[in-house]
Design a protein around this motif. Structure first.
Motif, PDB file in Angstrom:
ATOM      1  N   SER A 380       7.526  30.480  19.423  1.00  0.00           N
ATOM      2  CA  SER A 380       7.192  29.094  19.230  1.00  0.00           C
ATOM      3  C   SER A 380       6.667  28.327  20.067  1.00  0.00           C
ATOM      4  N   ALA A 381       5.299  27.675  19.720  1.00  0.00           N
ATOM      5  CA  ALA A 381       4.749  26.593  20.753  1.00  0.00           C
ATOM      6  C   ALA A 381       5.602  25.439  20.859  1.00  0.00           C
ATOM      7  N   PRO A 382       5.628  24.967  21.998  1.00  0.00           N
ATOM      8  CA  PRO A 382       6.314  23.498  22.275  1.00  0.00           C
ATOM      9  C   PRO A 382       5.785  22.313  21.653  1.00  0.00           C
ATOM     10  N   GLY A 383       6.787  21.487  21.252  1.00  0.00           N
ATOM     11  CA  GLY A 383       6.220  20.125  20.590  1.00  0.00           C
ATOM     12  C   GLY A 383       6.014  18.840  21.618  1.00  0.00           C
ATOM     13  N   GLU A 384       5.790  18.103  21.041  1.00  0.00           N
ATOM     14  CA  GLU A 384       5.721  16.753  22.073  1.00  0.00           C
ATOM     15  C   GLU A 384       6.948  16.188  22.633  1.00  0.00           C
ATOM     16  N   THR A 385       8.098  16.582  21.785  1.00  0.00           N
ATOM     17  CA  THR A 385       9.471  15.819  22.132  1.00  0.00           C
ATOM     18  C   THR A 385      10.520  17.144  22.095  1.00  0.00           C
ATOM     19  N   ILE A 386      11.736  16.695  22.710  1.00  0.00           N
ATOM     20  CA  ILE A 386      12.517  17.629  22.911  1.00  0.00           C
ATOM     21  C   ILE A 386      13.932  16.660  22.980  1.00  0.00           C
ATOM     22  N   PHE A 387      15.208  17.347  22.293  1.00  0.00           N
ATOM     23  CA  PHE A 387      16.317  16.501  22.348  1.00  0.00           C
ATOM     24  C   PHE A 387      17.100  17.179  23.333  1.00  0.00           C
ATOM     25  N   VAL A 388      17.652  16.605  24.299  1.00  0.00           N
ATOM     26  CA  VAL A 388      18.352  17.077  25.780  1.00  0.00           C
ATOM     27  C   VAL A 388      19.866  16.609  25.072  1.00  0.00           C
ATOM     28  N   ASP A 389      20.909  17.536  25.084  1.00  0.00           N
ATOM     29  CA  ASP A 389      22.326  17.179  24.879  1.00  0.00           C
ATOM     30  C   ASP A 389      22.643  16.915  25.983  1.00  0.00           C
ATOM     31  N   PRO A 390      23.326  15.618  26.046  1.00  0.00           N
ATOM     32  CA  PRO A 390      24.242  15.241  27.515  1.00  0.00           C
ATOM     33  C   PRO A 390      25.073  16.172  27.939  1.00  0.00           C
ATOM     34  N   ARG A 391      25.953  16.722  26.967  1.00  0.00           N
ATOM     35  CA  ARG A 391      27.262  17.396  27.272  1.00  0.00           C
ATOM     36  C   ARG A 391      26.649  18.706  28.092  1.00  0.00           C
ATOM     37  N   GLU A 392      25.305  18.883  28.328  1.00  0.00           N
ATOM     38  CA  GLU A 392      24.780  20.336  29.009  1.00  0.00           C
ATOM     39  C   GLU A 392      24.232  19.855  30.050  1.00  0.00           C
ATOM     40  N   PHE A 393      24.075  18.752  30.550  1.00  0.00           N
ATOM     41  CA  PHE A 393      23.094  18.373  31.477  1.00  0.00           C
ATOM     42  C   PHE A 393      23.716  18.465  32.942  1.00  0.00           C
TER      43      PHE A 393
END
Length: 393
Positions: A380-393
């Protein structure tokens, strides 16, 4: 001979921490993982719904020479038309696994240990129903990229940016005519599910994240000269022309970082800038905090908004988070956004500390080959936004 097994907190902690200390994370001169504050190497994933840590050890003397962490959750991978209206969408969810913290002792590399750890972790993913597996690495980490894209069958998927801003000795003004409202966990969940549920990688258990003790609060910024806050229900039914929101995660209580490779002159100049900033805070000197010893940071997640003033409101939220981090004794404030996110312009950061391209790689690990509603997500093509889970940073 090497065997891979599950991490035992009673006997493996010292060995795992020793491997962590030997393995720097990030290119020279940037931030690298230093140590785990809690003395528990598994704490970076224990806040996830399902997690596992594996270690690789030598058969002859039981020396731990490698480790890897993994967790599983349900996230948004796409969207579909909703029955609520022609412009309404509902999320398409999938079960994904995340690999992080792959470490191999420098004295035991090029022996296939990393591949063994990843392969066994993926078996656990499949056993627990994960459809996709993904990981993140610095785009310049050739060894990691080669392992995952070459030997493990992963594809380059997304390249978000990690933006890092130092915490000064002085407070930052949040801006005129800007009102910052702190939301309760229930209000935050309602807003996020209404506004962000179709964002790629949005976690279905957002309520668990918002109610986690490490989540320090969710903050909404609006124009005080044109909008008066009267509750989340009124906000969602009749939102202002411009708004922005973010949540703050206390990574300082999980692990610490340090900057390596700086010379004495650079350290001395940084120390002098801090001294002047403390004595003359009204000058607002962009001083360099002491990043050359272990320091903590706050992570901004769920950063988003809309309207013509959204970028400026995001900047106000980042300054508010900076002031929180200053009171919390942190060295920097960090966030991660899609590289094409239009709100990125409102996030203050130092390029020298930031990472322009944090490479995310993905592969499909499900045993069955039926394709879900979104099709093959890896293509799939990337979108403008993404949600980054803080538990995995």
């Amino acid at each position: 001979m090497i065997r891979v097994r599950e991490f035992d907190p009673g006997t493996d902690r010292a060995g795992a921490e020793a491997v962590e200390r030997m393995c720097e994370v990030g290119p020279s001169g940037t931030m690298s993982l230093f140590t785990d504050l809690l003395g528990d190497p598994v704490c970076r994933v224990r806040h996830s719904p399902a997690f596992l840590m594996l270690v690789a050890e030598t058969v002859d003397n039981n020396e731990i020479v490698g480790l890897v962490r993994g967790c599983i959750k349900t996230v948004t991978c796409g969207k579909k038309m909703s029955r609520d209206g022609p412009r309404s969408y509902s999320p398409i969810y999938t079960k994904v696994a995340y690999i992080l913290g792959l470490r191999v002792s420098p004295f035991h590399r090029r022996m296939g240990i990393g591949l063994k750890l990843v392969t066994q972790m993926e078996e656990w993913f499949r056993e627990n129903g994960a459809e996709y597996s993904y990981m993140a690495t610095d785009i310049d980490n050739e060894a990691s990229v080669r392992l995952f894209t070459g030997r493990c069958g992963y594809s380059k998927f997304r390249t978000p940016s990690i933006l890092v801003h130092p915490v000064y000795a002085h407070r930052l003004p949040t801006g005129r005519h800007v009102s910052i409202v702190r939301l309760s966990p229930a209000e935050s969940e309602l807003l996020y599910r209404r506004k962000f549920a179709t964002t790629e990688f949005f976690p279905s258990d957002i309520d668990s994240i918002l109610r986690n003790p490490l989540s320090l609060g969710t903050f909404l910024a609006v124009r005080s000269d044109s909008y008066r806050w009267s509750g989340v229900d009124d906000f969602l039914s009749d939102p202002p022309e411009s708004w922005a929101v973010t949540s703050v995660w206390d990574s300082k209580s999980v692990f610490r970082l340090e900057v390596k490779g700086a010379g004495r002159i650079r350290k001395g100049l940084a120390r002098a800038s801090r001294a002047v900033d403390r004595v003359l805070p009204w000058f607002r000197i962009p001083s360099v905090p002491d990043l050359f010893r272990p320091f903590g940071f706050y992570f901004l997640y769920g950063l988003g908004g809309g309207g013509p003033d959204a970028v400026e409101l995001v900047r106000s939220l980042c300054r508010h988070a900076h002031n929180m981090a200053r009171s919390g004794g942190c060295g920097v404030v960090v966030t991660e956004l899609a590289s094409c996110d239009p709100l990125r312009e409102g996030v203050p950061h130092w390029k020298r500390l930031s990472c322009a391209e944090d490479l995310w790689c993905v592969r499909r690990v499900a045993d069955d080959y039926s394709i879900g509603e979104v099709g093959d997500w890896t293509k799939s093509a990337p979108g403008e936004t993404i949600f980054v889970d803080p538990r995995e940073f």
